[in-house]
Design a protein around this motif. Structure first.
Motif, PDB file in Angstrom:
ATOM      1  N   ASN A  25       0.831  -1.205   0.000  1.00 38.23           N
ATOM      2  CA  ASN A  25       0.000   0.000   0.000  1.00 38.23           C
ATOM      3  C   ASN A  25       0.869   1.261   0.000  1.00 38.23           C
ATOM      4  O   ASN A  25       0.581   2.224  -0.717  1.00 38.23           O
ATOM      5  N   HIS A  26       1.958   1.225   0.784  1.00 38.25           N
ATOM      6  CA  HIS A  26       2.886   2.363   0.796  1.00 38.25           C
ATOM      7  C   HIS A  26       3.449   2.608  -0.616  1.00 38.25           C
ATOM      8  O   HIS A  26       3.512   3.748  -1.079  1.00 38.25           O
ATOM      9  N   SER A  27       3.826   1.547  -1.294  1.00 38.43           N
ATOM     10  CA  SER A  27       4.391   1.680  -2.645  1.00 38.43           C
ATOM     11  C   SER A  27       3.377   2.298  -3.606  1.00 38.43           C
ATOM     12  O   SER A  27       3.723   3.164  -4.417  1.00 38.43           O
ATOM     13  N   LEU A  54       8.319   1.113  -7.671  1.00 35.94           N
ATOM     14  CA  LEU A  54       9.490   0.244  -7.531  1.00 35.94           C
ATOM     15  C   LEU A  54      10.406   0.604  -6.355  1.00 35.94           C
ATOM     16  O   LEU A  54      11.278  -0.187  -5.997  1.00 35.94           O
ATOM     17  N   HIS A  55      10.251   1.776  -5.759  1.00 34.49           N
ATOM     18  CA  HIS A  55      11.324   2.308  -4.906  1.00 34.49           C
ATOM     19  C   HIS A  55      11.707   1.423  -3.714  1.00 34.49           C
ATOM     20  O   HIS A  55      12.866   1.396  -3.320  1.00 34.49           O
ATOM     21  N   ASP A  56      10.733   0.692  -3.154  1.00 32.80           N
ATOM     22  CA  ASP A  56      11.043  -0.171  -1.989  1.00 32.80           C
ATOM     23  C   ASP A  56      11.046  -1.655  -2.363  1.00 32.80           C
ATOM     24  O   ASP A  56      10.809  -2.510  -1.506  1.00 32.80           O
ATOM     25  N   ILE A  57      11.357  -1.958  -3.605  1.00 30.94           N
ATOM     26  CA  ILE A  57      11.187  -3.321  -4.139  1.00 30.94           C
ATOM     27  C   ILE A  57      11.900  -4.408  -3.323  1.00 30.94           C
ATOM     28  O   ILE A  57      11.412  -5.527  -3.217  1.00 30.94           O
ATOM     29  N   ALA A 132       8.138  12.287  -2.250  1.00 34.53           N
ATOM     30  CA  ALA A 132       6.895  11.495  -2.204  1.00 34.53           C
ATOM     31  C   ALA A 132       6.954  10.440  -1.098  1.00 34.53           C
ATOM     32  O   ALA A 132       5.928  10.089  -0.510  1.00 34.53           O
ATOM     33  N   ASP A 133       8.154   9.967  -0.804  1.00 33.97           N
ATOM     34  CA  ASP A 133       8.315   8.971   0.262  1.00 33.97           C
ATOM     35  C   ASP A 133       7.975   9.581   1.640  1.00 33.97           C
ATOM     36  O   ASP A 133       7.592   8.877   2.560  1.00 33.97           O
ATOM     37  N   PHE A 134       8.111  10.900   1.754  1.00 34.20           N
ATOM     38  CA  PHE A 134       7.747  11.603   2.998  1.00 34.20           C
ATOM     39  C   PHE A 134       6.279  12.031   3.007  1.00 34.20           C
ATOM     40  O   PHE A 134       5.686  12.179   4.067  1.00 34.20           O
ATOM     41  N   ASP A 138      -0.245   7.500   2.860  1.00 36.76           N
ATOM     42  CA  ASP A 138      -0.210   6.541   3.978  1.00 36.76           C
ATOM     43  C   ASP A 138       0.654   7.020   5.147  1.00 36.76           C
ATOM     44  O   ASP A 138       0.622   6.426   6.220  1.00 36.76           O
ATOM     45  N   ARG A 139       1.436   8.080   4.939  1.00 36.12           N
ATOM     46  CA  ARG A 139       2.381   8.510   5.978  1.00 36.12           C
ATOM     47  C   ARG A 139       1.666   9.192   7.141  1.00 36.12           C
ATOM     48  O   ARG A 139       0.796  10.042   6.925  1.00 36.12           O
ATOM     49  N   LYS A 140       2.083   8.801   8.348  1.00 35.32           N
ATOM     50  CA  LYS A 140       1.529   9.429   9.549  1.00 35.32           C
ATOM     51  C   LYS A 140       2.677   9.720  10.503  1.00 35.32           C
ATOM     52  O   LYS A 140       3.283   8.801  11.034  1.00 35.32           O
TER      53      LYS A 140
HETATM   54 FE   LIG Z   1       9.356   4.075   0.945  1.00 41.17          FE
END
Ligand SMILES: [Fe+2]
Ligand SMILES: [Fe+2]
Length: 195
Positions: A25-27, A54-57, A132-134, A138-140
């Motif tokens: 879900n994060h991806s 793909l970033h956390d593959i 975008a990763d920050f 989904d980020r809390k």
């Molecule tokens: Fe990530």
């Protein structure tokens, strides 16, 4: 490079198989946020969506396997990297998408490779994935709304906020700080001061 929707869906299926539901879900959320930022800042939206998915593959790939992927691709880790296992997935992820998925777009490869440390002279796509990763849906965390607001005005301001937080957190834990992170931080501070 053109990424068709069909290809993006194939990559989503592959990613889903490689991780638990939460990280999948994060991806998806990073992919969606990267596409939004790409549209806002005039980057290639398809590339951003692909790099995001793909970033956390390899994030849930066993550490030993990650080290194997890294050494098989000819990368020799520096001392700081060996001592920062949380950075390994960015490097092994880069090696995996390059050597196994045969992704040859340098910008996508670098966006994955530097999504955790950052570095000096990041491309627009690298900045988008880093940010975008920050800021993904989904980020809390405490200041997530602050950084989301910044991301809509300036990627550099959002990144500086994120990197400052990361450096403070690492030093509080007395963890090593990668030189690329320090270099990215210095570059952002200097460019903000010269505005
Ligand atoms: Fe990530
Ligand atoms: Fe990551």
């Amino acid at each position: 490079m053109g990424v068709t929707l069909v290809e993006l869906n194939d990559y989503k299926k592959l990613i889903k198989q490689r991780m638990g539901e939460k990280r999948f879900n994060h991806s998806l959320c990073v992919s969606e946020e990267a596409k939004r930022l790409a549209s806002l800042y005039g980057a290639d939206e398809e590339k951003a969506a692909l790099a995001g998915i793909l970033h956390d593959i390899t994030k849930e790939t066993p550490k030993e396997t990650q080290l194997q992927i890294i050494s098989d691709s000819g990368i020799i880790l520096e001392n700081t990297e060996i001592n920062s296992p949380s950075l390994w997935h960015a490097i092994s992820g880069y090696a995996f998408i390059k050597n196994e998925l045969l992704i040859d777009d340098e910008d996508i490869l670098n966006a994955v490779r530097f999504h955790t440390t950052g570095r000096e002279n990041m491309s627009l796509l690298e900045k988008i994935i880093f940010t975008a990763d920050f800021t993904s849906r989904d980020r809390k965390y405490d200041d997530v709304e602050v950084i989301r607001k910044k991301a809509n005005k300036s990627l550099e301001q959002a990144m500086l906020y994120g990197i400052s937080y990361t450096i403070a957190d690492l030093s509080k834990k007395q963890s090593v700080i990668h030189l690329d992170t320090v270099r990215a931080y210095n570059e952002l501070v200097i460019s903000q001061n010269n505005k």
